[in-house]
Design an enzyme around this catalytic site. Structure first.
Site, short mmCIF file in Angstrom:
data_model
loop_
_atom_site.label_atom_id
_atom_site.label_comp_id
_atom_site.label_asym_id
_atom_site.label_seq_id
_atom_site.Cartn_x
_atom_site.Cartn_y
_atom_site.Cartn_z
N GLU A 122 -32.49 -53.95 -4.47
CA GLU A 122 -31.53 -54.36 -3.45
C GLU A 122 -32.24 -54.33 -2.10
OE1 GLU A 122 -27.81 -52.17 -3.34
OE2 GLU A 122 -27.76 -52.29 -1.14
N GLU A 143 -26.93 -54.13 8.09
CA GLU A 143 -26.02 -53.09 7.65
C GLU A 143 -25.87 -52.04 8.74
OE1 GLU A 143 -24.97 -50.69 3.58
OE2 GLU A 143 -27.08 -50.82 4.15
#
Length: 338
Positions: free
Chosen positions: A136, A141
């Site tokens: 990932e 974020e």
């Protein structure tokens, strides 16, 4: 200055020599294009957020998503009180139906979700899985009132990053070096952006947004770049939205330093062992494993004098800034990529 220039020249030459090809425009989404080729996910939030992800038809009906010829919008419900027995506040999570191995993802973003209790992300993960197999890459974020973006890798065991002294240059600050999801509550190996202007949250939005690029390559490693909208050093091939197709190559002279640099080095992290073809994901959740766990003692808790879940349930107008405005998303792959 001459010494620094010589270092960058040698580094750029080294990267050019180890790369097999330029990256060529493969897919592009602008405006209404996002209503095709993406899956609108409705499952329970795997990060345990106070959110109710809705399907495309419901999102369109409730005006949680809309588009014109130039922009695509995804947003949270900012008008409803959420019943305590409900799954959470309505929001959107979409994933690309196509997946890409070696690739460059280029995102022109005008606005990202911001505010207390929010946890927006733009990321990629293995389509084959199961997670965390195949890896990932968190490109955008952050949570709550965070001031700068954070890029992070999450992997199976035996993927670490070398110490900064042995790491290729980056403008960001290394937060952790073990990418294994089983270590340190799945914090991954993260880098906080510390330069190049506002890269996250309200400050990013007030500055008109900007451009993100993520390079995913066996020879170049994984790199995340960021340029503010008003920067005079945005590479022309990034700013022009890929008009006429064209190709990309992340050369240090034209692109500058990546904000986050994750080398795929022998003895640290092997690309083929930990990464494969990735699909892209946009989401917006609330509270949950990160925004919720960092809520106690935060400015958000102090100002609201409430729990994260209660705040999400009872303050719809506080989520008026919780929306994405995407100008374009482009994917470039090597000519030899299948």
């Amino acid at each position: 200055m001459r010494t620094g220039y010589a270092f960058l020249a040698a580094l750029s030459l080294s990267l050019t020599q180890c790369a097999s090809a330029n990256f060529y425009l493969t897919d592009k989404w602008v405006g209404e294009d996002f209503f095709e080729g993406w899956t609108w996910e409705t499952e329970n939030d795997p990060t345990h957020g106070r959110v109710n992800y809705v399907g495309q038809a419901e999102a369109l009906m409730k005006n949680l998503s809309y588009a014109d010829s130039d922009t695509f919008v995804m947003r949270a419900d900012d008008w409803s009180i959420v019943d305590p027995s409900a799954r959470g506040r309505d929001s959107v999570r979409i994933s690309s139906q196509s997946a890409y191995d070696e690739a460059i993802f280029v995102l022109d973003l005008a606005h990202m979700p911001a505010g207390c209790a929010t946890w927006p992300a733009f990321w990629s993960l293995s389509q084959q899985g199961p997670w965390p197999a195949g890896g990932e890459v968190d490109i955008i974020e952050g949570v709550n009132l965070q001031g700068q973006n954070q890029a992070t890798l999450h992997t199976t065991p035996n993927c670490t990053m070398p110490p900064d002294a042995q790491r290729q240059p980056q403008s960001g600050t290394t937060l952790s070096t073990d990418c294994n999801t089983a270590v340190d509550n799945n914090s991954g190996c993260g880098v906080s952006f510390t330069a190049s202007g506002p890269s996250y949250g309200s400050a990013f939005n007030m500055n008109g947004g900007g451009y993100y690029a993520m390079v995913k390559s066996r020879s170049l490693g994984i790199q995340v770049y960021f340029w503010p909208r008003d920067s005079i050093i945005v590479p022309p091939e990034i700013r022009d939205c890929g008009s006429g197709g064209g190709s990309l190559y992340p050369d240090y002279f034209s692109w500058g330093l990546p904000a986050a640099n994750f080398p795929m080095c022998s003895g640290y992290c092997d690309y083929d062992e930990h990464f494969n073809a990735h699909q892209m994901v946009f989401d917006l959740t609330f509270c949950g494993d990160w925004a919720g766990n960092t809520w106690p003692g935060s400015v958000c808790q102090t100002v609201t004098n409430d729990t994260c879940v209660n705040y999400v349930n009872n303050n719809p107008s506080s989520f008026s800034e919780a929306y994405w405005v995407v100008n374009s998303l482009r994917v470039y792959t090597p000519a030899t990529s299948s």
